[in-house]
Design a protein around this motif. Structure first.
Motif: not given
Length: 161
Positions: A64-75, A78-80, A90-95
């Protein structure tokens, strides 16, 4: 905002796109109203590499072209928050995101806008996935995601050449 974008590459030629991602990804996060510093890990690979990851992680037997692996189950929308930050950094590990540079080059050529724009698009697309957007159906969520992608890219001056 001081986001940290970590870029690794398994393929030649990806280095020239690392600075692009260090600009586009924070801009996409800012455009989405993310007001806490985040970390995003990016891996550039080829079709063989992304195929293996797609099979291992998603049981999908194709590149595929891109894969995303989020660390959070956001809607969407909705932001971290600060509570999501790693206390050590001090950083949010977004994914994580994985981009097939081979596929980005082919699609950039196919769509007539070049590799740079395609890599930027794939990064913005992935950021939206990390923030809870999805497009598995052909309905309103896909339209909403496409509208946000184009708005972010347009604000950055990255149009379709």
């Amino acid at each position: 905002m001081n986001h940290e974008i970590l870029v690794e590459t398994e393929v030649d030629g990806a280095e020239e796109y690392a600075d692009l991602l260090r600009w586009v990804i924070p801009a996409a996060l800012d455009a989405q109203g993310v007001d806490v510093p985040c970390e995003v890990d990016v891996l550039f690979t080829d079709d063989t590499g992304i195929h293996a990851i797609n099979l291992e992680q998603r049981q999908v037997d194709r590149p595929t072209d891109v894969l995303s692996f989020p660390m959070f189950d956001l809607q969407p929308g909705e932001n971290p928050t600060e509570e999501d930050a790693d206390p050590g950094t001090g950083l949010v590990p977004l994914g994580d995101m994985v981009i097939s540079l081979e596929r980005a080059k082919a699609q950039g050529e196919e769509f007539g806008h070049g590799t740079r724009r395609e890599v930027a698009y794939l990064a913005v697309h992935s950021v939206l996935h990390l923030l809870g957007y999805d497009h598995m159906d052909e309905g309103p969520m896909k339209r909403q995601m496409r509208e946000r992608e184009e708005a972010i890219l347009s604000a950055l001056g990255i149009g379709r050449d």
